[in-house]
Design a protein around this motif. Structure first.
Motif, mmCIF file in Angstrom:
data_model
loop_
_atom_site.group_PDB
_atom_site.id
_atom_site.type_symbol
_atom_site.label_atom_id
_atom_site.label_comp_id
_atom_site.label_asym_id
_atom_site.label_seq_id
_atom_site.Cartn_x
_atom_site.Cartn_y
_atom_site.Cartn_z
ATOM 1 N N VAL A 142 0.173 -0.963 -0.305
ATOM 2 C CA VAL A 142 0.229 -0.210 -0.257
ATOM 3 C C VAL A 142 0.535 1.384 -0.248
ATOM 4 C CG1 VAL A 142 -1.658 1.546 1.438
ATOM 5 C CG2 VAL A 142 -2.578 -1.367 1.050
ATOM 6 N N LEU A 143 2.081 0.906 1.253
ATOM 7 C CA LEU A 143 2.715 2.920 1.193
ATOM 8 C C LEU A 143 3.209 2.262 -0.433
ATOM 9 C CD1 LEU A 143 2.823 2.310 5.197
ATOM 10 C CD2 LEU A 143 1.538 4.077 3.062
ATOM 11 N N ASP A 144 4.064 1.248 -0.278
ATOM 12 C CA ASP A 144 5.426 1.377 -1.603
ATOM 13 C C ASP A 144 4.043 2.346 -2.737
ATOM 14 O OD1 ASP A 144 7.478 0.642 0.009
ATOM 15 O OD2 ASP A 144 6.783 -1.051 -0.873
ATOM 16 N N GLY A 145 3.336 1.473 -3.633
ATOM 17 C CA GLY A 145 2.281 1.863 -4.554
ATOM 18 C C GLY A 145 1.922 3.438 -4.022
ATOM 19 N N ALA A 146 1.619 3.712 -2.785
ATOM 20 C CA ALA A 146 0.587 4.798 -2.648
ATOM 21 C C ALA A 146 2.556 5.960 -2.976
ATOM 22 C CB ALA A 146 0.950 5.191 -1.351
ATOM 23 N N ALA A 147 3.468 5.792 -2.458
ATOM 24 C CA ALA A 147 4.859 6.571 -2.477
ATOM 25 C C ALA A 147 4.732 6.957 -4.021
ATOM 26 C CB ALA A 147 5.746 6.098 -1.597
ATOM 27 N N GLN A 148 4.427 6.397 -5.261
ATOM 28 C CA GLN A 148 4.799 6.661 -6.641
ATOM 29 C C GLN A 148 3.822 8.071 -6.712
ATOM 30 O OE1 GLN A 148 7.105 5.312 -8.332
ATOM 31 N NE2 GLN A 148 6.666 3.993 -6.109
ATOM 32 N N THR A 149 2.485 8.733 -6.010
ATOM 33 C CA THR A 149 2.159 9.447 -6.166
ATOM 34 C C THR A 149 2.072 10.622 -5.129
ATOM 35 O OG1 THR A 149 0.563 9.031 -7.691
ATOM 36 C CG2 THR A 149 -0.316 10.830 -6.347
ATOM 37 N N LEU A 150 2.496 10.127 -3.393
ATOM 38 C CA LEU A 150 2.046 11.127 -2.615
ATOM 39 C C LEU A 150 3.810 11.053 -1.943
ATOM 40 C CD1 LEU A 150 -0.890 9.601 -0.722
ATOM 41 C CD2 LEU A 150 -1.253 11.310 -2.243
ATOM 42 N N ASP A 151 3.878 12.593 -1.244
ATOM 43 C CA ASP A 151 4.863 12.531 -1.071
ATOM 44 C C ASP A 151 4.694 12.485 0.611
ATOM 45 O OD1 ASP A 151 7.355 13.401 0.187
ATOM 46 O OD2 ASP A 151 6.990 15.493 -0.032
ATOM 47 N N LEU A 152 5.702 10.892 0.903
ATOM 48 C CA LEU A 152 4.803 10.577 2.551
ATOM 49 C C LEU A 152 5.529 10.843 3.477
ATOM 50 C CD1 LEU A 152 4.913 7.064 1.697
ATOM 51 C CD2 LEU A 152 2.961 8.247 2.057
ATOM 52 N N SER A 153 6.270 12.430 3.261
ATOM 53 C CA SER A 153 7.091 12.594 4.038
ATOM 54 C C SER A 153 6.524 13.980 4.905
ATOM 55 C CB SER A 153 8.333 13.341 3.472
ATOM 56 O OG SER A 153 9.078 14.521 2.617
ATOM 57 N N GLU A 154 5.839 14.528 3.728
ATOM 58 C CA GLU A 154 4.443 15.655 4.027
ATOM 59 C C GLU A 154 2.768 15.231 4.217
ATOM 60 O OE1 GLU A 154 5.218 18.570 4.199
ATOM 61 O OE2 GLU A 154 7.240 18.297 3.456
ATOM 62 N N PRO A 155 2.513 15.803 5.086
ATOM 63 C CA PRO A 155 0.655 15.596 5.585
ATOM 64 C C PRO A 155 0.193 14.582 4.611
ATOM 65 C CG PRO A 155 1.743 17.237 7.057
ATOM 66 C CD PRO A 155 2.555 16.865 5.827
ATOM 67 N N VAL A 156 -0.613 13.086 5.255
ATOM 68 C CA VAL A 156 -1.324 12.499 4.347
ATOM 69 C C VAL A 156 -2.855 12.455 5.511
ATOM 70 C CG1 VAL A 156 -1.563 10.452 3.219
ATOM 71 C CG2 VAL A 156 0.369 11.354 2.910
ATOM 72 N N ALA A 157 -3.857 12.818 4.627
ATOM 73 C CA ALA A 157 -5.031 11.960 5.254
ATOM 74 C C ALA A 157 -5.161 10.698 4.860
ATOM 75 C CB ALA A 157 -6.335 12.982 4.985
ATOM 76 N N LEU A 158 -5.488 9.610 5.801
ATOM 77 C CA LEU A 158 -5.182 8.559 5.640
ATOM 78 C C LEU A 158 -7.092 8.050 5.394
ATOM 79 C CD1 LEU A 158 -4.651 5.700 5.361
ATOM 80 C CD2 LEU A 158 -4.045 5.232 7.852
ATOM 81 N N VAL A 159 -7.888 7.729 4.537
ATOM 82 C CA VAL A 159 -9.148 7.740 4.839
ATOM 83 C C VAL A 159 -9.519 6.004 4.626
ATOM 84 C CG1 VAL A 159 -11.166 8.142 3.196
ATOM 85 C CG2 VAL A 159 -9.758 9.876 3.853
ATOM 86 N N ILE A 160 -10.182 5.863 5.925
ATOM 87 C CA ILE A 160 -10.416 3.999 5.660
ATOM 88 C C ILE A 160 -12.095 4.220 6.403
ATOM 89 C CG2 ILE A 160 -9.522 1.969 7.103
ATOM 90 C CD1 ILE A 160 -7.653 2.912 7.861
#
Length: 267
Positions: A142-160
């Motif tokens: 999940v996170l490896d895939g998300a990192a292709q589009t998101l900058d995971l060093s900056e705030p992210v909203a995790l929506v579940i």
């Protein structure tokens, strides 16, 4: 494909068995469902008519939480876990209406969702949307895939949004959320909702649905699911039923309460 011909479906999609995402789509007025899904949805609704209202309340809770995150919390990156089938007010549509530069990643492993991924991948020119095909329990994927589009060093909203009931084991569901939250930076947020039984009739109808061969969904009480937010800073009004979370002029109400949720900041 000639006029009137049905689209070819991947072999791994069994349209003869009701699927929770497609039943939910049916209750929300969508068209991405089959006869078995409509039959299951009709049978459920006949025994528990409030279910369509609850489905709308769940979707409306998502709209209001994403609105808060984009407008008030200043979040510009969203990771939507178990996104399901596109309907109205998808996460990227709500976020990008308020902040066109928002970047959204959807995660799901349902083959039917893949057929409709083009609807999820629309985006404003300033922002981006992407889709990761992964089981949400595989947090590395999940996170490896998300990192292709998101900058995971900056705030992210995790929506579940109301999907953790599909993980029957409580410890597994809790661990999944904690593994993801622990890898997001300070200033990120968790927006999470979960269904509970509106009443004993609702519980009995869900038990019958779960035993039908469809993918089961396990109700959990808010006294249990509030543990997903342990160690986080809850945003007012805290953990409440869906219609009571920052209602606006478009928020409907019911006397029964079948879903609870909250938004919290990761310190």
């Amino acid at each position: 494909m000639s006029a009137g011909e049905e689209p070819q479906l991947p072999a791994r999609i069994d349209t003869s068995v009701a699927h929770s995402a497609r039943v939910w789509n049916y209750w929300l007025g969508g068209k991405d469902n089959f006869a078995a899904d409509r039959a299951a949805g009709d049978a459920y609704r006949e025994k528990y008519p409030l279910i369509e209202t609850f489905a709308r309340e769940s979707r409306d809770f998502l709209r209001r939480t994403v609105t808060y995150l984009a407008r008030d919390a200043g979040i510009r990156q969203f990771l939507d876990l178990g996104a399901g089938l596109p309907t109205v007010d998808n996460t990227h549509e709500v976020a990008q209406r308020l902040a066109p530069e928002s970047r959204i990643v959807y995660v799901d492993h349902d083959p039917l969702v893949l057929l409709h991924v083009h609807a999820l991948l629309t985006s404003t020119p300033e922002g981006a949307t992407a889709y990761v095909e992964a089981d949400m329990r595989d947090t590395d994927a999940v996170l490896d895939g998300a990192a292709q589009t998101l900058d995971l060093s900056e705030p992210v909203a995790l929506v579940i949004s109301d999907v953790l009931g599909h993980i029957v084991d409580w410890d597994e569901a809790l661990s999944l959320v904690r593994r993801l939250v622990d890898r997001l930076p300070s200033g990120s947020h968790l927006a999470l909702s979960h269904s509970t039984a509106g009443d004993e009739t609702h519980r009995a109808v869900q038990d019958e649905y779960n035993s039908s061969g469809a993918i089961p969904y396990i109700f959990r009480e808010p006294e249990t699911t509030v543990a997903f937010f342990d160690g986080l800073r809850m945003v007012e009004p805290g953990m409440v039923s869906w219609p009571n979370w920052r209602p606006d002029e478009n928020t409907g109400t019911t006397t029964a309460r079948a879903g609870w949720g909250a938004v919290a900041r990761i310190p």
